[in-house]
Design a protein around this motif. Structure first.
Motif, PDB file in Angstrom:
ATOM      1  N   LEU A 199       0.828  -1.200   0.000  1.00 51.40           N
ATOM      2  CA  LEU A 199       0.000   0.000   0.000  1.00 51.40           C
ATOM      3  C   LEU A 199       0.869   1.260   0.000  1.00 51.40           C
ATOM      4  O   LEU A 199       0.568   2.246  -0.684  1.00 51.40           O
ATOM      5  CB  LEU A 199      -0.922  -0.004   1.221  1.00 51.40           C
ATOM      6  CG  LEU A 199      -2.063  -1.027   1.177  1.00 51.40           C
ATOM      7  CD1 LEU A 199      -2.668  -1.222   2.558  1.00 51.40           C
ATOM      8  CD2 LEU A 199      -3.138  -0.571   0.189  1.00 51.40           C
ATOM      9  N   TRP A 200       1.941   1.229   0.773  1.00 46.00           N
ATOM     10  CA  TRP A 200       2.869   2.371   0.796  1.00 46.00           C
ATOM     11  C   TRP A 200       3.505   2.566  -0.580  1.00 46.00           C
ATOM     12  O   TRP A 200       3.604   3.708  -1.066  1.00 46.00           O
ATOM     13  CB  TRP A 200       3.947   2.136   1.836  1.00 46.00           C
ATOM     14  CG  TRP A 200       5.091   3.102   1.740  1.00 46.00           C
ATOM     15  CD1 TRP A 200       5.116   4.393   2.191  1.00 46.00           C
ATOM     16  CD2 TRP A 200       6.353   2.871   1.105  1.00 46.00           C
ATOM     17  NE1 TRP A 200       6.326   4.977   1.885  1.00 46.00           N
ATOM     18  CE2 TRP A 200       7.103   4.076   1.228  1.00 46.00           C
ATOM     19  CE3 TRP A 200       6.923   1.778   0.475  1.00 46.00           C
ATOM     20  CZ2 TRP A 200       8.392   4.189   0.718  1.00 46.00           C
ATOM     21  CZ3 TRP A 200       8.198   1.893  -0.037  1.00 46.00           C
ATOM     22  CH2 TRP A 200       8.932   3.081   0.091  1.00 46.00           C
ATOM     23  N   ALA A 201       3.911   1.475  -1.226  1.00 44.92           N
ATOM     24  CA  ALA A 201       4.518   1.580  -2.556  1.00 44.92           C
ATOM     25  C   ALA A 201       3.515   2.148  -3.558  1.00 44.92           C
ATOM     26  O   ALA A 201       3.864   2.982  -4.405  1.00 44.92           O
ATOM     27  CB  ALA A 201       5.007   0.209  -3.010  1.00 44.92           C
ATOM     28  N   GLY A 202       2.272   1.732  -3.464  1.00 39.75           N
ATOM     29  CA  GLY A 202       1.249   2.261  -4.352  1.00 39.75           C
ATOM     30  C   GLY A 202       0.995   3.739  -4.131  1.00 39.75           C
ATOM     31  O   GLY A 202       0.668   4.474  -5.073  1.00 39.75           O
ATOM     32  N   SER A 203       1.153   4.189  -2.890  1.00 37.68           N
ATOM     33  CA  SER A 203       0.914   5.600  -2.588  1.00 37.68           C
ATOM     34  C   SER A 203       1.935   6.520  -3.244  1.00 37.68           C
ATOM     35  O   SER A 203       1.646   7.709  -3.462  1.00 37.68           O
ATOM     36  CB  SER A 203       0.935   5.824  -1.075  1.00 37.68           C
ATOM     37  OG  SER A 203       2.269   5.741  -0.562  1.00 37.68           O
ATOM     38  N   THR A 226      -4.794   3.500   4.896  1.00 39.29           N
ATOM     39  CA  THR A 226      -5.190   2.091   4.853  1.00 39.29           C
ATOM     40  C   THR A 226      -4.048   1.199   5.315  1.00 39.29           C
ATOM     41  O   THR A 226      -4.264   0.208   6.035  1.00 39.29           O
ATOM     42  CB  THR A 226      -5.613   1.700   3.421  1.00 39.29           C
ATOM     43  OG1 THR A 226      -6.698   2.533   3.014  1.00 39.29           O
ATOM     44  CG2 THR A 226      -6.053   0.242   3.360  1.00 39.29           C
ATOM     45  N   SER A 227      -2.830   1.546   4.906  1.00 40.52           N
ATOM     46  CA  SER A 227      -1.658   0.807   5.376  1.00 40.52           C
ATOM     47  C   SER A 227      -1.574   0.851   6.898  1.00 40.52           C
ATOM     48  O   SER A 227      -1.329  -0.172   7.554  1.00 40.52           O
ATOM     49  CB  SER A 227      -0.395   1.409   4.747  1.00 40.52           C
ATOM     50  OG  SER A 227       0.762   0.799   5.252  1.00 40.52           O
ATOM     51  N   ALA A 228      -1.789   2.048   7.473  1.00 40.63           N
ATOM     52  CA  ALA A 228      -1.792   2.174   8.927  1.00 40.63           C
ATOM     53  C   ALA A 228      -2.915   1.343   9.547  1.00 40.63           C
ATOM     54  O   ALA A 228      -2.724   0.688  10.581  1.00 40.63           O
ATOM     55  CB  ALA A 228      -1.939   3.641   9.319  1.00 40.63           C
TER      56      ALA A 228
END
Length: 270
Positions: free
Chosen positions: A143-147, A161-163
């Protein structure tokens, strides 16, 4: 006692919303939204104290009333947080923004009420703990990479969402500690997803779009806990068409929030 539990849970939601709004106000637009930098800001720490007070009130409410009454009151924090954050940023929340938040809250409240209540003690072995942290960590990293390639609203949603995924893993591990077999190794593992979740959430807040961040967190946290509970603890999942409708409501409301919540600008230093 049930009315008292609902009232305490509602006040707890207000404290939680206030703390989240204050922390986002401190983190938004920051070039360095890391925990070490934020820990030196008194107002950010005050927001953390407010969140902790909200959590304690929620626990107290659970001791006085049933989960089906207390949990929906927790969803109200989303409806409290948006006006508080808007006031801190010197604006009024729009009707479209509040309507979208209401749709998210309605869908999330329905999902919370539809989850069957678990019975009996839980057991999470060492393999389960490793799986829990590994899966949550991998999902959070993706999710972080997608952000990194997303627009601001999407970036805020993905980071939050990652959090939420990491907080859901923390909640599952905490439940295994409280309701299951005590293990000191599990206690040592507990801060890992919790601290990563807190750091990821501050990065989401720093983007702006508080409504999107907070709604994404509110959705991802309980859904992740429910998913891990089913996969690792053997707990039941809701069935039928109603959970699908509730999930669709939360999705529609979140997309609407992404379109209606403004991007908070960087504040000038005081």
């Amino acid at each position: 006692m049930t009315v008292l539990a609902a009232a305490i849970a509602l006040v707890g939601s207000l404290f939680f919303a206030l703390g989240a709004a204050v922390q986002q106000f401190e983190a938004v637009g920051s070039a360095r939204p890391g925990l070490l930098a934020l820990l030196r800001r008194p107002r950010w720490l005050l927001g953390g104290a407010s969140i902790a007070a909200g959590g304690l009130l929620h626990i107290a409410a659970l001791g006085l009333g049933p989960l089906t009454v207390v949990q929906p009151m927790g969803v109200a924090s989303l409806l409290f947080a948006l006006p508080i954050a808007a006031t801190l940023h010197g604006r009024r929340p729009s009707r479209a923004e509040l309507s979208a938040a209401g749709v998210v809250a309605a869908g999330l409240m329905a999902l919370v009420l539809l989850v069957p209540e678990a019975e009996g003690p839980v057991h999470l072995g060492t393999t389960g703990v490793v799986t829990l942290i590994g899966v949550a960590g991998a999902a959070a990293a993706l999710l972080w990479a997608g952000s990194l390639a997303a627009a601001p609203a999407g970036r805020a949603a993905l980071l939050a969402t990652s959090a939420g995924v990491l907080y859901g893993a923390t909640a599952t591990l905490m439940r295994a500690l409280v309701d299951g077999t005590w293990n000191w190794w599990y206690l040592l593992a507990l801060p890992v997803p919790a601290l990563l979740a807190l750091a990821m959430l501050q990065r989401a807040y720093a983007v702006g779009h508080f409504g999107v961040s907070f709604a994404s967190l509110q959705i991802a946290d309980p859904l992740t806990a429910v998913a891990f509970g089913a996969l690792l603890l053997g707990e039941p999942l809701p069935t039928g068409v109603l959970p699908v409708v509730a999930a669709a409501l939360t999705a529609v409301g979140t997309v609407a929030l992404a379109r209606t919540s403004p991007l908070e600008e960087r504040r000038a230093p005081a």
